[in-house]
Design an enzyme around this catalytic site. Structure first.
Site, PDB file in Angstrom:
ATOM      1  N   THR A 110      24.419  -3.880   7.238  1.00 20.71           N
ATOM      2  CA  THR A 110      25.542  -3.455   6.400  1.00 20.71           C
ATOM      3  C   THR A 110      25.235  -2.063   5.854  1.00 20.71           C
ATOM      4  O   THR A 110      24.080  -1.691   5.662  1.00 20.71           O
ATOM      5  CB  THR A 110      25.793  -4.424   5.237  1.00 20.71           C
ATOM      6  OG1 THR A 110      24.730  -4.315   4.282  1.00 20.71           O
ATOM      7  CG2 THR A 110      25.917  -5.856   5.735  1.00 20.71           C
ATOM      8  N   GLY A 111      26.289  -1.299   5.630  1.00 20.09           N
ATOM      9  CA  GLY A 111      26.088   0.067   5.175  1.00 20.09           C
ATOM     10  C   GLY A 111      25.432   0.943   6.220  1.00 20.09           C
ATOM     11  O   GLY A 111      24.679   1.861   5.905  1.00 20.09           O
TER      12      GLY A 111
ATOM     13  N   SER B  15      26.518   3.259   8.072  1.00 19.59           N
ATOM     14  CA  SER B  15      26.920   4.662   8.171  1.00 19.59           C
ATOM     15  C   SER B  15      26.210   5.540   7.151  1.00 19.59           C
ATOM     16  O   SER B  15      26.297   6.761   7.214  1.00 19.59           O
ATOM     17  CB  SER B  15      28.439   4.793   7.990  1.00 19.59           C
ATOM     18  OG  SER B  15      28.831   4.340   6.700  1.00 19.59           O
ATOM     19  N   GLY B  16      25.492   4.929   6.205  1.00 22.15           N
ATOM     20  CA  GLY B  16      24.789   5.691   5.179  1.00 22.15           C
ATOM     21  C   GLY B  16      23.433   6.185   5.649  1.00 22.15           C
ATOM     22  O   GLY B  16      23.002   5.920   6.779  1.00 22.15           O
ATOM     23  N   GLY B  17      22.741   6.894   4.774  1.00 23.31           N
ATOM     24  CA  GLY B  17      21.468   7.509   5.135  1.00 23.31           C
ATOM     25  C   GLY B  17      20.410   6.514   5.555  1.00 23.31           C
ATOM     26  O   GLY B  17      19.817   6.622   6.635  1.00 23.31           O
ATOM     27  N   ILE B  18      20.146   5.506   4.728  1.00 22.73           N
ATOM     28  CA  ILE B  18      19.142   4.496   5.059  1.00 22.73           C
ATOM     29  C   ILE B  18      19.659   3.589   6.174  1.00 22.73           C
ATOM     30  O   ILE B  18      18.918   3.232   7.095  1.00 22.73           O
ATOM     31  CB  ILE B  18      18.760   3.677   3.813  1.00 22.73           C
ATOM     32  CG1 ILE B  18      18.057   4.575   2.786  1.00 22.73           C
ATOM     33  CG2 ILE B  18      17.861   2.493   4.197  1.00 22.73           C
ATOM     34  CD1 ILE B  18      17.757   3.893   1.471  1.00 22.73           C
ATOM     35  N   GLY B  19      20.932   3.217   6.112  1.00 22.00           N
ATOM     36  CA  GLY B  19      21.496   2.328   7.124  1.00 22.00           C
ATOM     37  C   GLY B  19      21.451   2.914   8.520  1.00 22.00           C
ATOM     38  O   GLY B  19      21.099   2.224   9.488  1.00 22.00           O
TER      39      GLY B  19
ATOM     40  N   SER C 131      15.892  -1.782  -5.105  1.00 26.62           N
ATOM     41  CA  SER C 131      15.603  -0.475  -5.690  1.00 26.62           C
ATOM     42  C   SER C 131      14.444  -0.578  -6.657  1.00 26.62           C
ATOM     43  O   SER C 131      14.179  -1.646  -7.243  1.00 26.62           O
ATOM     44  CB  SER C 131      16.838   0.049  -6.437  1.00 26.62           C
ATOM     45  OG  SER C 131      16.522   1.181  -7.219  1.00 26.62           O
TER      46      SER C 131
ATOM     47  N   TYR D 148      23.477  -0.829 -12.200  1.00 30.63           N
ATOM     48  CA  TYR D 148      22.765  -0.750 -10.919  1.00 30.63           C
ATOM     49  C   TYR D 148      21.422  -1.467 -11.014  1.00 30.63           C
ATOM     50  O   TYR D 148      21.063  -2.248 -10.127  1.00 30.63           O
ATOM     51  CB  TYR D 148      22.574   0.726 -10.563  1.00 30.63           C
ATOM     52  CG  TYR D 148      21.921   0.981  -9.225  1.00 30.63           C
ATOM     53  CD1 TYR D 148      22.659   0.911  -8.051  1.00 30.63           C
ATOM     54  CD2 TYR D 148      20.572   1.321  -9.136  1.00 30.63           C
ATOM     55  CE1 TYR D 148      22.081   1.174  -6.812  1.00 30.63           C
ATOM     56  CE2 TYR D 148      19.977   1.571  -7.911  1.00 30.63           C
ATOM     57  CZ  TYR D 148      20.731   1.506  -6.759  1.00 30.63           C
ATOM     58  OH  TYR D 148      20.145   1.750  -5.534  1.00 30.63           O
TER      59      TYR D 148
END
Length: 240
Positions: free
Chosen positions: A8-9, A11-15, A135, A148
Site C-alpha cells: 500500500t502507498g 506510489s510514495g517514496g518508501i513504497g 515511525s 501521527y
C-alpha cells in the site's frame, strides 16, 4: 511457485523503493496508490524489466469503500507491506476533528481491516509476512505531531499483539520504525529546518527510502525466520 505481495502507498517514496527491492527478489506485486497516478505509471514502467505480474489498484484507504475496492482486487497473497501514511503538523488543540478521523482511518483502521480480511489467505501458506511501516514517533512521541504519533504507536501495539495470536499459523508480523526519511513528507520543513534536524541525528543525515525498503525486504526473507512481533528502528541512532 509464484509469490504475491501487496504494497500500500506504492506510489510514495518508501513504497516505490519497496516495490523495486521486492521486484528484484521476484515478488509479483499488487501496487496500491490513491491520488498519484502519474507516479504509479512511472513505477510500472520502471518495474516492467522484471517480467512480473504488476497489478495497480487505486483506492482511498480513508474510506470503507476504498478499503473494499482494494480487497476485492486481491487474490492469492503471501505478504502485506502497509506503507500508506499521511502526516499532519500543528498543535493538537488546533487540529480539526476531520483530520484526526482521517489520520486514524489511514494509519490504524485501514491496516487492521485489510489484514483481518486477508489473514485467511495468508494462513493458507506455509509462511506469510506482514510488515507495517510505523515511525520513530510511534515509539517516543513528537510535539506538534500528536495524532501521527498516537496512530503510529497504535500500529506498533497492533503488531505486537497480533503477532502472538498468529505465530503458530505461519504468519510473521513486524514493523519498521523509520526516523526522518528523505521523502516528500519532509516537504513541510524548510532547508534550514532539515539541516537542524540532521544535526540532531547521530549519523548526521536523513535516511534514504531505499534503506527503509531494504529493512522491509529483510523482514520478508528467511534471514528473519525467527523474528516476529518486533519493531526495527531505522533512525540513524536518533532514538535508541
Amino acid at each position: 511457485m509464484k509469490k504475491y505481495a501487496l504494497i500500500t502507498g506504492a506510489s510514495g517514496g518508501i513504497g516505490s523503493e519497496t516495490a523495486h527491492t521486492m521486484a528484484k527478489e521476484g515478488w509479483n506485486l499488487y501496487l496500491h496508490y490513491n491520488h498519484n497516478k502519474e507516479a504509479m505509471e512511472r513505477l510500472l514502467a520502471e518495474l516492467s524489466i522484471y517480467n512480473l505480474e504488476l497489478i495497480p489498484i487505486q483506492a482511498d484507504l480513508s474510506t470503507d469503500s476504498g478499503i473494499d475496492k482494494l480487497l476485492n482486487n486481491i487474490f492469492h497473497i503471501d505478504a502485506i507491506c502497509y506503507v500508506s501514511g499521511i502526516s499532519h503538523y500543528g498543535l493538537f488543540v488546533d487540529t480539526d476533528d476531520q483530520i484526526i478521523e482521517k489520520m486514524w482511518k489511514i494509519h490504524v483502521h485501514a491496516p487492521m481491516v485489510i489484514i483481518k480480511k486477508l489473514l485467511p489467505k495468508l494462513m493458507k501458506n506455509e509462511q506469510s509476512y506482514v510488515v507495517l511501516v510505523s515511525s520513530i514517533w510511534g515509539q517516543t512521541g513528537a510535539s506538534c505531531e500528536v495524532i501521527y504519533s498516537t496512530a503510529k504507536g497504535a500500529q506498533i501495539s497492533f503488531v505486537k499483539a497480533l503477532s502472538k495470536e498468529v505465530a503458530q499459523s505461519g504468519v510473521r508480523i513486524n514493523a519498521v520504525a523509520p526516523g526522518a526519511v528523505n521523502t516528500q513528507m519532509m516537504g513541510i520543513f524548510s532547508e534550514d529546518e532539515k539541516i537542524a534536524l540532521e544535526e540532531e541525528i547521530p549519523m548526521g543525515r536523513l535516511a534514504n527510502p531505499c534503506e527503509i525498503a531494504e529493512t522491509i525486504q529483510f523482514l520478508l526473507s528467511e534471514k528473519a525466520s525467527y523474528i516476529t512481533g518486533q519493531v526495527l528502528a531505522v533512525n540513524g541512532g536518533w532514538y535508541t
